[in-house]
Design a protein around this motif. Structure first.
Motif: not given
Length: 116
Positions: A26, A28, A63, A65-67, A69, A94, A96, A99, A102
């Motif tokens: 996904v 992001r 979040w 790496t698999q999105q 929480t 927030r 994230w 990965t 990313e």
């Protein structure tokens, strides 16, 4: 094919398709105000962000790496490369966890042009 096997077969096809979609990466979408740093949970709600002591805001979200929480206590004392945003009080609201793909992209290229 018997009448009892047809619903079971359709269910199996649906489950396999669901697994295939969940395995897909996904992409992001990060807000324009996103920053990058190295996060370590120290003394919740305090964290170390690239050597600076900051706080997680009430209601902050992390979040993985698999999105999905994560709660801060599940991260242990490991250090994670993250993108994050700050609220108006200067607290982290927030996070994230990045990965490896990313992490290889500069933050400027990941920021969405729209402010959130």
């Amino acid at each position: 094919m018997s009448a009892t096997m047809r619903p079971l077969r359709l269910l199996m096809i649906f489950l396999l398709a669901t697994l295939a979609f969940s395995a897909m990466a996904v992409e992001r979408d990060f807000p324009a105000t996103t920053l990058r740093g190295k996060l370590t949970i120290t003394d919740y709600p305090n964290v170390s962000m690239s050597g600076n002591v900051l706080r997680l805001s009430p209601g902050s979200r992390i979040w993985n790496t698999q999105q999905l929480t994560q709660i801060p206590s599940s991260l242990g004392s490991n250090t994670y490369l993250v993108n994050y945003t700050l609220n108006t009080q200067g607290d982290i609201d927030r996070v994230w966890i990045l990965t490896s793909d990313e992490a290889g992209v500069k933050i400027e290229a990941q920021r969405n042009s729209l402010k959130r």
